[in-house]
Scaffold this motif. Sequence first.
Motif, PDB file in Angstrom:
ATOM      1  N   GLY A  28       9.094   3.564  -4.149  1.00  0.00           N
ATOM      2  CA  GLY A  28       7.854   2.800  -4.009  1.00  0.00           C
ATOM      3  C   GLY A  28       7.998   1.390  -4.530  1.00  0.00           C
ATOM      4  O   GLY A  28       7.493   0.435  -3.939  1.00  0.00           O
ATOM      5  N   ALA A  37       2.424   6.061  -7.264  1.00  0.00           N
ATOM      6  CA  ALA A  37       1.370   6.904  -7.844  1.00  0.00           C
ATOM      7  C   ALA A  37       1.708   8.379  -7.672  1.00  0.00           C
ATOM      8  O   ALA A  37       1.545   9.181  -8.606  1.00  0.00           O
ATOM      9  CB  ALA A  37       0.022   6.576  -7.205  1.00  0.00           C
ATOM     10  N   ASP A  38       2.190   8.753  -6.482  1.00  0.00           N
ATOM     11  CA  ASP A  38       2.578  10.145  -6.248  1.00  0.00           C
ATOM     12  C   ASP A  38       3.751  10.550  -7.132  1.00  0.00           C
ATOM     13  O   ASP A  38       3.813  11.683  -7.614  1.00  0.00           O
ATOM     14  CB  ASP A  38       2.934  10.367  -4.778  1.00  0.00           C
ATOM     15  CG  ASP A  38       1.712  10.327  -3.866  1.00  0.00           C
ATOM     16  OD1 ASP A  38       0.569  10.362  -4.383  1.00  0.00           O
ATOM     17  OD2 ASP A  38       1.902  10.255  -2.638  1.00  0.00           O
ATOM     18  N   PHE A  72       0.826  -1.205   0.000  1.00  0.00           N
ATOM     19  CA  PHE A  72       0.000   0.000   0.000  1.00  0.00           C
ATOM     20  C   PHE A  72       0.863   1.258   0.000  1.00  0.00           C
ATOM     21  O   PHE A  72       0.659   2.161  -0.814  1.00  0.00           O
ATOM     22  CB  PHE A  72      -0.942   0.011   1.213  1.00  0.00           C
ATOM     23  CG  PHE A  72      -1.723   1.285   1.342  1.00  0.00           C
ATOM     24  CD1 PHE A  72      -2.810   1.526   0.519  1.00  0.00           C
ATOM     25  CD2 PHE A  72      -1.357   2.244   2.271  1.00  0.00           C
ATOM     26  CE1 PHE A  72      -3.524   2.714   0.623  1.00  0.00           C
ATOM     27  CE2 PHE A  72      -2.061   3.434   2.379  1.00  0.00           C
ATOM     28  CZ  PHE A  72      -3.156   3.664   1.557  1.00  0.00           C
ATOM     29  N   ILE A  73       1.834   1.308   0.911  1.00  0.00           N
ATOM     30  CA  ILE A  73       2.694   2.499   0.997  1.00  0.00           C
ATOM     31  C   ILE A  73       3.507   2.662  -0.285  1.00  0.00           C
ATOM     32  O   ILE A  73       3.605   3.764  -0.833  1.00  0.00           O
ATOM     33  CB  ILE A  73       3.607   2.416   2.236  1.00  0.00           C
ATOM     34  CG1 ILE A  73       2.766   2.477   3.516  1.00  0.00           C
ATOM     35  CG2 ILE A  73       4.642   3.553   2.229  1.00  0.00           C
ATOM     36  CD1 ILE A  73       3.533   2.137   4.782  1.00  0.00           C
ATOM     37  N   ILE A  83       3.326  11.660   1.994  1.00  0.00           N
ATOM     38  CA  ILE A  83       2.967  10.343   2.532  1.00  0.00           C
ATOM     39  C   ILE A  83       3.624  10.078   3.891  1.00  0.00           C
ATOM     40  O   ILE A  83       3.180   9.242   4.648  1.00  0.00           O
ATOM     41  CB  ILE A  83       3.310   9.222   1.534  1.00  0.00           C
ATOM     42  CG1 ILE A  83       2.649   7.912   1.975  1.00  0.00           C
ATOM     43  CG2 ILE A  83       4.803   9.053   1.373  1.00  0.00           C
ATOM     44  CD1 ILE A  83       2.683   6.824   0.959  1.00  0.00           C
ATOM     45  N   LYS A 125       2.417  11.240 -10.572  1.00  0.00           N
ATOM     46  CA  LYS A 125       1.742  12.544 -10.573  1.00  0.00           C
ATOM     47  C   LYS A 125       2.768  13.679 -10.596  1.00  0.00           C
ATOM     48  O   LYS A 125       2.579  14.675 -11.289  1.00  0.00           O
ATOM     49  CB  LYS A 125       0.851  12.689  -9.333  1.00  0.00           C
ATOM     50  CG  LYS A 125      -0.424  11.922  -9.388  1.00  0.00           C
ATOM     51  CD  LYS A 125      -1.208  12.137  -8.098  1.00  0.00           C
ATOM     52  CE  LYS A 125      -2.347  11.162  -7.990  1.00  0.00           C
ATOM     53  NZ  LYS A 125      -2.994  11.211  -6.678  1.00  0.00           N
ATOM     54  N   THR A 167       2.301   6.499   8.971  1.00  0.00           N
ATOM     55  CA  THR A 167       3.091   5.762   7.983  1.00  0.00           C
ATOM     56  C   THR A 167       4.367   5.220   8.619  1.00  0.00           C
ATOM     57  O   THR A 167       4.738   4.061   8.385  1.00  0.00           O
ATOM     58  CB  THR A 167       3.443   6.666   6.788  1.00  0.00           C
ATOM     59  OG1 THR A 167       2.236   7.124   6.193  1.00  0.00           O
ATOM     60  CG2 THR A 167       4.269   5.921   5.763  1.00  0.00           C
ATOM     61  N   LYS A 222       1.302   3.798  -3.199  1.00  0.00           N
ATOM     62  CA  LYS A 222       0.994   5.231  -3.061  1.00  0.00           C
ATOM     63  C   LYS A 222       2.189   6.081  -3.457  1.00  0.00           C
ATOM     64  O   LYS A 222       2.038   7.096  -4.143  1.00  0.00           O
ATOM     65  CB  LYS A 222       0.574   5.534  -1.621  1.00  0.00           C
ATOM     66  CG  LYS A 222       0.383   7.000  -1.311  1.00  0.00           C
ATOM     67  CD  LYS A 222      -1.066   7.379  -1.224  1.00  0.00           C
ATOM     68  CE  LYS A 222      -1.286   8.780  -0.738  1.00  0.00           C
ATOM     69  NZ  LYS A 222      -1.068   9.807  -1.712  1.00  0.00           N
TER      70      LYS A 222
END
Length: 183
Positions: free
Chosen positions: A171, A86-87, A79-80, A102, A90, A107, A83
């Motif tokens: 990630g 994805a960040d 999950f971390i 994040i 972006k 976290t 994310k």
Amino acid sequence: MGIIEILMIGIGLSMDAFAVSLSNGLVCPISANQKLKIMPLFFGVFQAVMPLFGFFAGNLFAEVIDRYSGIVILIILGFIGGKMMADGIKEMRDPEVESCTIFTYKTLIMQSIATSIDAFAVGVSFVGAGVDILSAVCIIGITTTILSYAALFLGRRFGSMLGSRAQIFGGLILVCLGIKALF
């Protein structure tokens, strides 16, 4: 079991925390997020506390923890890491997007738990080995903290070279660690 053996166990246990610290350092400069400065302390404390819990819990929970630890680690780190990727994507599309959002205390606690679950089982094994648990947890905690600080600064150094791709790479490292935990 002697100090050298405990130190080697501490180094072995700290490798997940080392990899996550490296990944976090790649993604976010320390100056941009002050929580990263205390991250190695979180990892060290959790890495020390889990064998202590394992030592006192003995074999009561060892089988359950051992059976489901890979899945729990995969979910948390997946999950971390997802994310973070994805960040990073972006941020590559829109450089004005703020990175490093994040890294919250939640976290850091989740990463600390995920990197220290295996230390619980080590604590269980210390019961039969007649280990002085207080000195063992101190050695494990200090070793993890030192190695995590080193990894954080290494990640920071290479992260500045990779730019926005560092978040995607960091990630990916976390996702791979989560997948590795299943096997």
